[in-house]
Design an enzyme around this catalytic site. Structure first.
Site, short mmCIF file in Angstrom:
data_model
loop_
_atom_site.label_atom_id
_atom_site.label_comp_id
_atom_site.label_asym_id
_atom_site.label_seq_id
_atom_site.Cartn_x
_atom_site.Cartn_y
_atom_site.Cartn_z
N CYS A 82 0.83 -1.21 0.00
CA CYS A 82 0.00 0.00 0.00
C CYS A 82 0.87 1.26 0.00
O CYS A 82 1.50 1.56 -1.01
CB CYS A 82 -0.99 -0.06 1.16
N HIS A 173 -3.42 -5.13 1.80
CA HIS A 173 -2.79 -5.37 3.12
C HIS A 173 -2.82 -6.86 3.49
O HIS A 173 -3.70 -7.27 4.24
CB HIS A 173 -3.55 -4.58 4.19
N GLU A 175 -1.09 -8.34 5.56
CA GLU A 175 -0.83 -8.51 7.01
C GLU A 175 -2.11 -8.42 7.83
O GLU A 175 -2.10 -8.72 9.02
CB GLU A 175 0.21 -7.48 7.48
#
Ligand code: GLN
Length: 190
Positions: A82, A173, A175
């Site tokens: 990002c 994302h 994560e």
């Protein structure tokens, strides 16, 4: 058995703690990077999501930018998610903010428009056996790649993941999900 891979997570601003968790779940050692000396001995580096103008500014004031560029040129794998994508890009249309200028991509900021500020989508990623859940938060997309950059995933006709040799980037994302496949892919590059 080889020792654990040591992966730095740039921890100036943004979603770095979640990347550390994901790396640990993959069996790697995660280290927070805030000082130049902490770049030494890393097998790879993650530049997290957050606010790309702040991350860029802090990288310069913490004297980290040149060190990251040098390590990248000597082959250390770097993964930007990002805002991390924006910071790695050579071009950002309509912005003159600081970037590391590492990757042959043009990254358009906040590119999916206001109506769909944040959204999720299942993505086909080149070479991955299963779809990957992408969480997009005021995400950029790549509107142009050149040189040796390879497109790995497209959503709605927009490039959202790409690789150029030791450099990996995605708009979303990974994560923030429980799926570790993208972190494992990155560890495989190290
Ligand atoms: N919109 C942010 C930027 O341009 C990136 C958002 C994110 O990292 N989730 O820097």
């Amino acid at each position: 058995m080889a020792g654990k891979k040591v992966i730095g997570v740039l921890a100036l601003q943004g979603a770095f703690a979640e990347h550390e968790d994901a790396l640990r779940k993959c069996g790697a050692k995660a280290i927070r990077v805030r000082r130049k000396e902490e770049l030494k001995g890393l097998d790879g580096l993650i530049i997290p999501g957050g606010e790309s103008t702040s991350i860029g500014r802090l990288m310069v004031s913490y004297d980290l930018a040149d060190g990251i560029v040098e390590r990248s040129q000597s082959g250390m794998p770097i993964f930007g998610t990002c805002a991390g994508m924006i910071v790695m890009a050579k071009e950002i249309p309509g912005s003159d903010q600081f970037t590391l200028g590492l990757m042959n991509i043009s990254a358009r900021r906040n590119a999916f428009g206001r109506q769909i500020d944040s959204f999720e989508a299942d993505l086909d990623v080149k070479g991955f056996p299963k779809k990957v859940r992408g969480i997009f938060i005021r995400a950029p997309y790549i509107d142009r790649v050149w040189g040796e950059t390879e497109v790995l995933a497209v959503f709605d006709g927009k490039v959202v993941m790409a690789r150029e040799k030791n450099l990996l980037t995605c708009s979303f994302h990974p994560e923030l999900t429980t799926d570790l496949s993208i972190h494992k892919y990155f560890l495989g590059m190290t």
